[in-house]
Design a protein around this motif. Structure first.
Motif, PDB file in Angstrom:
ATOM      1  N   ALA A  15       0.819  -1.208   0.000  1.00 45.97           N
ATOM      2  CA  ALA A  15       0.000   0.000   0.000  1.00 45.97           C
ATOM      3  C   ALA A  15       0.856   1.263   0.000  1.00 45.97           C
ATOM      4  O   ALA A  15       0.359   2.352  -0.261  1.00 45.97           O
ATOM      5  CB  ALA A  15      -0.928   0.003   1.202  1.00 45.97           C
ATOM      6  N   GLY A  16       2.139   1.139   0.263  1.00 45.43           N
ATOM      7  CA  GLY A  16       3.026   2.298   0.315  1.00 45.43           C
ATOM      8  C   GLY A  16       3.075   3.079  -0.977  1.00 45.43           C
ATOM      9  O   GLY A  16       3.207   4.301  -0.970  1.00 45.43           O
ATOM     10  N   SER A  17       2.922   2.411  -2.095  1.00 42.12           N
ATOM     11  CA  SER A  17       2.972   3.104  -3.381  1.00 42.12           C
ATOM     12  C   SER A  17       1.726   3.950  -3.618  1.00 42.12           C
ATOM     13  O   SER A  17       1.703   4.784  -4.511  1.00 42.12           O
ATOM     14  CB  SER A  17       3.135   2.089  -4.513  1.00 42.12           C
ATOM     15  N   MET A  18       0.687   3.774  -2.812  1.00 40.08           N
ATOM     16  CA  MET A  18      -0.554   4.517  -2.989  1.00 40.08           C
ATOM     17  C   MET A  18      -0.714   5.643  -1.970  1.00 40.08           C
ATOM     18  O   MET A  18      -1.743   6.289  -1.927  1.00 40.08           O
ATOM     19  CB  MET A  18      -1.755   3.559  -2.872  1.00 40.08           C
ATOM     20  N   ARG A  19       0.301   5.892  -1.156  1.00 37.35           N
ATOM     21  CA  ARG A  19       0.139   6.891  -0.100  1.00 37.35           C
ATOM     22  C   ARG A  19       0.135   8.305  -0.680  1.00 37.35           C
ATOM     23  O   ARG A  19       0.728   8.575  -1.715  1.00 37.35           O
ATOM     24  CB  ARG A  19       1.210   6.746   0.964  1.00 37.35           C
ATOM     25  N   HIS A  20      -0.554   9.183   0.020  1.00 37.54           N
ATOM     26  CA  HIS A  20      -0.664  10.572  -0.387  1.00 37.54           C
ATOM     27  C   HIS A  20       0.447  11.381   0.255  1.00 37.54           C
ATOM     28  O   HIS A  20       1.020  10.982   1.266  1.00 37.54           O
ATOM     29  CB  HIS A  20      -2.021  11.136   0.052  1.00 37.54           C
ATOM     30  N   THR A  24       3.560   9.452   6.303  1.00 36.07           N
ATOM     31  CA  THR A  24       4.822   8.756   6.495  1.00 36.07           C
ATOM     32  C   THR A  24       4.559   7.292   6.786  1.00 36.07           C
ATOM     33  O   THR A  24       3.646   6.963   7.547  1.00 36.07           O
ATOM     34  CB  THR A  24       5.597   9.367   7.688  1.00 36.07           C
ATOM     35  N   LEU A  25       5.357   6.431   6.179  1.00 34.21           N
ATOM     36  CA  LEU A  25       5.280   5.000   6.487  1.00 34.21           C
ATOM     37  C   LEU A  25       6.342   4.665   7.517  1.00 34.21           C
ATOM     38  O   LEU A  25       7.495   5.060   7.387  1.00 34.21           O
ATOM     39  CB  LEU A  25       5.532   4.175   5.222  1.00 34.21           C
TER      40      LEU A  25
END
Length: 64
Positions: A15-20, A24-25
Protein backbone atom coordinates in the motif's frame (compact mmCIF):
# COMPACT_ATOMS: atom_id res chain seq x y z
CA UNK A 1 -8.88 9.92 9.30
CA UNK A 2 -5.14 9.36 8.97
CA UNK A 3 -4.73 12.19 6.47
CA UNK A 4 -6.75 14.47 8.77
CA UNK A 5 -4.37 13.67 11.65
CA UNK A 6 -7.04 11.81 13.62
CA UNK A 7 -5.60 8.30 13.58
CA UNK A 8 -3.13 5.76 12.30
CA UNK A 9 -3.50 2.71 10.07
CA UNK A 10 -1.73 -0.63 9.75
CA UNK A 11 -1.24 -1.44 6.06
CA UNK A 12 0.67 -4.01 4.02
CA UNK A 13 3.87 -2.65 2.48
CA UNK A 14 2.29 -2.87 -0.99
CA UNK A 15 0.00 0.00 0.00
CA UNK A 16 3.03 2.30 0.31
CA UNK A 17 2.97 3.10 -3.38
CA UNK A 18 -0.55 4.52 -2.99
CA UNK A 19 0.14 6.89 -0.10
CA UNK A 20 -0.66 10.57 -0.39
CA UNK A 21 1.77 13.41 0.23
CA UNK A 22 2.27 14.32 3.86
CA UNK A 23 1.90 10.76 5.12
CA UNK A 24 4.82 8.76 6.50
CA UNK A 25 5.28 5.00 6.49
CA UNK A 26 6.87 3.52 9.60
CA UNK A 27 7.85 -0.17 9.44
CA UNK A 28 6.48 -2.43 12.17
CA UNK A 29 9.35 -4.23 13.86
CA UNK A 30 9.74 -7.06 14.39
CA UNK A 31 8.32 -7.97 11.00
CA UNK A 32 4.82 -9.41 11.13
CA UNK A 33 3.83 -12.21 8.77
CA UNK A 34 0.36 -13.40 7.95
CA UNK A 35 -1.33 -16.30 6.24
CA UNK A 36 -3.47 -15.55 3.19
CA UNK A 37 -6.49 -17.63 2.28
CA UNK A 38 -8.38 -17.96 -0.97
CA UNK A 39 -12.04 -18.86 -0.75
CA UNK A 40 -14.97 -19.42 -3.03
CA UNK A 41 -18.14 -21.44 -3.45
CA UNK A 42 -17.67 -25.12 -2.58
CA UNK A 43 -20.06 -26.09 -5.36
CA UNK A 44 -18.00 -24.53 -8.18
CA UNK A 45 -14.61 -25.55 -9.60
CA UNK A 46 -11.75 -23.14 -9.00
CA UNK A 47 -11.32 -20.49 -11.66
CA UNK A 48 -7.94 -20.78 -13.44
CA UNK A 49 -6.96 -17.33 -12.13
CA UNK A 50 -7.46 -18.50 -8.54
CA UNK A 51 -5.20 -21.48 -9.21
CA UNK A 52 -2.60 -19.16 -10.82
CA UNK A 53 -2.62 -16.80 -7.81
CA UNK A 54 -2.29 -19.75 -5.42
CA UNK A 55 0.65 -21.14 -7.39
CA UNK A 56 2.39 -17.76 -7.50
CA UNK A 57 1.97 -17.29 -3.74
CA UNK A 58 3.36 -20.75 -3.09
CA UNK A 59 6.30 -20.10 -5.41
CA UNK A 60 5.31 -22.89 -7.81
CA UNK A 61 3.91 -20.68 -10.60
CA UNK A 62 5.53 -18.44 -13.16
CA UNK A 63 5.15 -14.66 -13.25
CA UNK A 64 2.92 -13.32 -16.00
Amino acid sequence: MVKAGLGVAVLPSLAGSMRHGGLTLVPVLPRVERRLLLTGPATCPRHPHVTAIRDLCQGTGSAM
